[in-house]
Each structure stands twice: as C-alpha cells, then as structure tokens.
Design a protein around this motif. Structure first.
Motif, PDB file in Angstrom:
ATOM      1  N   SER A   1      25.031 -52.358 -38.742  1.00  0.00           N
ATOM      2  CA  SER A   1      23.826 -53.096 -38.393  1.00  0.00           C
ATOM      3  C   SER A   1      22.666 -52.674 -39.298  1.00  0.00           C
ATOM      4  O   SER A   1      22.599 -51.540 -39.750  1.00  0.00           O
ATOM      5  N   ARG A   2      21.804 -53.602 -39.522  1.00  0.00           N
ATOM      6  CA  ARG A   2      20.634 -53.325 -40.358  1.00  0.00           C
ATOM      7  C   ARG A   2      19.417 -53.185 -39.456  1.00  0.00           C
ATOM      8  O   ARG A   2      19.165 -54.049 -38.622  1.00  0.00           O
ATOM      9  N   GLU A   3      18.715 -52.105 -39.629  1.00  0.00           N
ATOM     10  CA  GLU A   3      17.489 -51.907 -38.873  1.00  0.00           C
ATOM     11  C   GLU A   3      16.334 -52.468 -39.663  1.00  0.00           C
ATOM     12  O   GLU A   3      16.307 -52.403 -40.889  1.00  0.00           O
ATOM     13  N   LYS A   4      15.369 -53.002 -38.965  1.00  0.00           N
ATOM     14  CA  LYS A   4      14.161 -53.493 -39.620  1.00  0.00           C
ATOM     15  C   LYS A   4      13.101 -52.405 -39.542  1.00  0.00           C
ATOM     16  O   LYS A   4      12.935 -51.762 -38.514  1.00  0.00           O
ATOM     17  N   HIS A   5      12.442 -52.202 -40.647  1.00  0.00           N
ATOM     18  CA  HIS A   5      11.372 -51.214 -40.710  1.00  0.00           C
ATOM     19  C   HIS A   5      10.125 -51.868 -41.262  1.00  0.00           C
ATOM     20  O   HIS A   5      10.197 -52.727 -42.136  1.00  0.00           O
ATOM     21  N   HIS A   6       9.003 -51.441 -40.766  1.00  0.00           N
ATOM     22  CA  HIS A   6       7.727 -51.917 -41.288  1.00  0.00           C
ATOM     23  C   HIS A   6       6.947 -50.703 -41.760  1.00  0.00           C
ATOM     24  O   HIS A   6       6.748 -49.750 -41.005  1.00  0.00           O
TER      25      HIS A   6
END
Length: 72
Positions: free
Chosen positions: A2-7
């Motif tokens: 899974s790909r995590e979203k980061h800001h």
C-alpha cells in the motif's frame, strides 16, 4: 504494497537573491552530509544516478562528499 500519502509543508522566507542563494547552499550542504553517511557503493550509486539523469554539475558537486579532495 500500500502507498501512504504524505503532505510536507516546507518553506523558505527569503526576500532577495542573496538569501535564496544562502538557503540553497545550506540545503546542498545538508544533502552532502547525508550522502557522506552512505556506504561507498551507495555514494557512488547516487553520483551515477545524477549523471544518468543528466545532472553532471550536481554529480560533480556532490562527488566532493564521496571522494574528498585535498585542500588547495
């Protein structure tokens, strides 16, 4: 996987070209110091990638952290 979203919120408050130049210089030093902590193989791989991406000036600049030069 899974790909995590980061800001990320990164900023630079520069009011003139001299301050921007200083900020860029500091950033290059931080990157170089981080590169210096890599294994010799990893260091050279980064230099090779920079050249592969068509960034020979950056490769030469960061190569100083990979292969230190004697003082002039």
């Amino acid at each position: 996987m899974s790909r995590e979203k980061h800001h990320l919120n990164v900023s630079c408050e520069a009011t003139n070209l001299q301050e921007i130049n200083r900020e860029i210089g500091q950033l290059k030093m931080v990157i170089g110091f981080m590169l210096a902590k890599f294994s010799p193989e990893q260091k050279q791989a980064v230099i090779n990638e920079l050249n592969g991406w068509g960034l020979p000036n950056s490769a030469e600049e960061f190569d100083q952290f990979v292969n230190p030069r004697p003082p002039r």
